[in-house]
Design an enzyme around this catalytic site. Sequence first.
Site, PDB file in Angstrom:
ATOM      1  NE  ARG A   7      -2.074  -0.754   3.703  1.00 25.91           N
ATOM      2  CZ  ARG A   7      -1.837  -1.657   4.656  1.00 25.91           C
ATOM      3  NH1 ARG A   7      -2.263  -2.893   4.505  1.00 25.91           N
ATOM      4  NH2 ARG A   7      -1.198  -1.334   5.748  1.00 25.91           N
ATOM      5  NE  ARG A  63      -1.078   0.704 -18.905  1.00 23.60           N
ATOM      6  CZ  ARG A  63      -1.237  -0.472 -18.322  1.00 23.60           C
ATOM      7  NH1 ARG A  63      -0.201  -1.120 -17.825  1.00 23.60           N
ATOM      8  NH2 ARG A  63      -2.425  -1.013 -18.228  1.00 23.60           N
ATOM      9  CB  CYS A  74      -7.987   4.884 -12.201  1.00 25.26           C
ATOM     10  SG  CYS A  74      -6.281   5.040 -12.703  1.00 25.26           S
ATOM     11  CD  GLU A  77      -9.995   5.673  -0.695  1.00 22.52           C
ATOM     12  OE1 GLU A  77     -10.223   5.058   0.353  1.00 22.52           O
ATOM     13  OE2 GLU A  77      -9.306   5.203  -1.629  1.00 22.52           O
ATOM     14  NE  ARG A  89      -6.581   6.425   1.115  1.00 19.47           N
ATOM     15  CZ  ARG A  89      -7.208   7.594   1.247  1.00 19.47           C
ATOM     16  NH1 ARG A  89      -7.686   8.219   0.183  1.00 19.47           N
ATOM     17  NH2 ARG A  89      -7.364   8.146   2.438  1.00 19.47           N
ATOM     18  CE1 TYR A 107      -1.239   4.869   3.574  1.00 23.25           C
ATOM     19  CE2 TYR A 107       0.489   3.300   4.119  1.00 23.25           C
ATOM     20  CZ  TYR A 107      -0.811   3.567   3.767  1.00 23.25           C
ATOM     21  OH  TYR A 107      -1.712   2.535   3.602  1.00 23.25           O
ATOM     22  NE  ARG A 115      -2.360   2.210   9.065  1.00 18.08           N
ATOM     23  CZ  ARG A 115      -2.446   0.903   8.823  1.00 18.08           C
ATOM     24  NH1 ARG A 115      -3.150   0.472   7.809  1.00 18.08           N
ATOM     25  NH2 ARG A 115      -1.843   0.040   9.605  1.00 18.08           N
TER      26      ARG A 115
END
Length: 145
Positions: A7, A63, A74, A77, A89, A107, A115
């Site tokens: 992540r 890409r 894509c 959120e 994200r 992050y 986080r």
Amino acid sequence: MPCRGVRGATTVEHNTSEEILKATLQLLALMIRQNGIEPDDVASAIFTVTKDLDAEFPALAARQLGWLNVALMCSYELTVPDSLPRCIRVLLHWNTDKAADEIVHVYIKGAANLRPDLTQLPPVDWQELERWIDEHLQEARPSRR
């Protein structure tokens, strides 16, 4: 070989194609470098943006790095009250023998607040990171004959 999730998240100041691509390239570069990710080992990637970002598909950054055979998607959120604005994200699905506790999640910028328990990166040399990105963008461009 197991497939692990990696992540990452970052933020941008403005809803422009240039900022979205630059921030996504930086995020992907750090995820790649912190984990030793090879493009051939990436099964897929999901990119999400908050609804205030619609100037570019963040997957275009992957890409540009040469991830031509990686399944990319894509999406938006969820809109949650008081959530972090202008946020990108990424969830990479990575085929690796590393254990789950060896994965470094990334992050950065305003997203580091999402986080704090996972914000374990050493200080980032942003100029050196930009040089790495430029080198990889050059390598990924098809040569013209």
